[in-house]
Design a protein around this motif. Structure first.
Motif, PDB file in Angstrom:
ATOM      1  N   ALA A 137       0.828  -1.197   0.000  1.00  0.00           N
ATOM      2  CA  ALA A 137       0.000   0.000   0.000  1.00  0.00           C
ATOM      3  C   ALA A 137       0.866   1.252   0.000  1.00  0.00           C
ATOM      4  CB  ALA A 137      -0.934   0.000   1.205  1.00  0.00           C
ATOM      5  N   ASP A 159       0.037   3.925   6.626  1.00  0.00           N
ATOM      6  CA  ASP A 159      -0.549   2.673   6.143  1.00  0.00           C
ATOM      7  C   ASP A 159      -2.008   2.560   6.576  1.00  0.00           C
ATOM      8  OD1 ASP A 159       1.814   1.970   4.929  1.00  0.00           O
ATOM      9  OD2 ASP A 159       2.460   0.641   6.548  1.00  0.00           O
ATOM     10  N   SER A 160      -2.329   3.054   7.769  1.00  0.00           N
ATOM     11  CA  SER A 160      -3.719   2.995   8.245  1.00  0.00           C
ATOM     12  C   SER A 160      -4.641   3.838   7.366  1.00  0.00           C
ATOM     13  CB  SER A 160      -3.809   3.437   9.706  1.00  0.00           C
ATOM     14  OG  SER A 160      -3.346   4.771   9.848  1.00  0.00           O
ATOM     15  N   TRP A 188      -4.168   4.249   4.068  1.00  0.00           N
ATOM     16  CA  TRP A 188      -4.386   3.418   2.878  1.00  0.00           C
ATOM     17  C   TRP A 188      -5.434   2.354   3.185  1.00  0.00           C
ATOM     18  CZ3 TRP A 188      -3.714   4.824  -1.735  1.00  0.00           C
ATOM     19  CH2 TRP A 188      -2.635   5.620  -2.109  1.00  0.00           C
ATOM     20  N   GLU A 189      -5.391   1.796   4.386  1.00  0.00           N
ATOM     21  CA  GLU A 189      -6.383   0.786   4.779  1.00  0.00           C
ATOM     22  C   GLU A 189      -7.774   1.389   4.821  1.00  0.00           C
ATOM     23  OE1 GLU A 189      -4.909  -0.886   8.445  1.00  0.00           O
ATOM     24  OE2 GLU A 189      -3.082  -1.614   7.461  1.00  0.00           O
ATOM     25  N   ALA A 210      -8.999   1.702   1.317  1.00  0.00           N
ATOM     26  CA  ALA A 210      -9.354   0.369   0.809  1.00  0.00           C
ATOM     27  C   ALA A 210     -10.683  -0.113   1.390  1.00  0.00           C
ATOM     28  CB  ALA A 210      -8.245  -0.624   1.126  1.00  0.00           C
ATOM     29  N   GLU A 211     -10.950   0.188   2.651  1.00  0.00           N
ATOM     30  CA  GLU A 211     -12.213  -0.215   3.276  1.00  0.00           C
ATOM     31  C   GLU A 211     -13.402   0.525   2.678  1.00  0.00           C
ATOM     32  OE1 GLU A 211     -11.984   0.060   7.539  1.00  0.00           O
ATOM     33  OE2 GLU A 211     -10.232  -1.260   7.618  1.00  0.00           O
ATOM     34  N   ASN A 239     -12.705  -3.589  -4.310  1.00  0.00           N
ATOM     35  CA  ASN A 239     -11.564  -4.115  -5.052  1.00  0.00           C
ATOM     36  C   ASN A 239     -12.061  -4.693  -6.377  1.00  0.00           C
ATOM     37  OD1 ASN A 239      -8.755  -4.738  -5.297  1.00  0.00           O
ATOM     38  ND2 ASN A 239      -9.269  -6.867  -4.901  1.00  0.00           N
TER      39      ASN A 239
END
Length: 158
Positions: free
Chosen positions: A4, A31-32, A34-35, A38-39, A43
């Motif tokens: 990510a 990174d959190s 990016w998470e 993504a949530e 996808n």
């Protein structure tokens, strides 16, 4: 596949120019973050040759290309398509319809296998309610991409 963190750049290559140009974005998000993006997104997996976006469709989602390479195709004479750009992983597409809610202006076809995060307007709204600082940062970075593409297209015309 890139981690990510590795998605934190924008790479837009116009075939006419012959060389890729880079504009780095979202370099300082965690990174959190990016998470969280993504949530809020869906996808989308694709295979080489798949059409991911169809010109004329009504869809206001923006796509973050996590893995793979795609081409931007516009209608040309005699029912043909003309490649106007390629987009590499780590970049995005669909930004015009995301902002103006107009039908898609081009087809996006996969040149390789890969996957993208499809962030709908509803997903963006959820993200902005939960993490307004991240939504603001994302909007500013999308704005940088739009400005870069506009300036590149304008200089090609002159």
């Amino acid at each position: 596949a890139r981690a990510a963190r590795g998605m934190a750049f924008f790479d837009y290559a116009a075939d006419q120019a012959g060389a890729a140009e880079r504009l780095e974005i979202l370099l300082n998000i965690a990174d959190s973050d990016w998470e969280a993006i993504a949530e809020a997104a869906q996808n989308i997996a694709f295979r080489a040759g798949d059409t991911i976006v169809n010109a004329g469709n009504a869809d206001t989602s923006i796509y973050i290309l996590v893995e793979g390479k795609v081409e931007v195709l516009r209608a040309a004479s005699f029912g043909r398509e003309k490649r106007v750009a390629t987009i590499d992983e780590g970049s995005l597409f669909g930004e015009l319809a995301f902002f103006d809610a107009q039908p898609r202006s081009a087809n996006i076809r996969a040149l390789t296998n890969g996957h993208a995060l499809r962030l709908s307007r509803q997903g963006f709204d959820r993200l902005s309610q939960q993490q307004p600082h991240l939504a603001r940062e994302l909007l500013l970075e999308i704005g940088k991409v739009l400005a870069y593409r506009y300036r590149k297209a304008s200089s090609a015309i002159l």
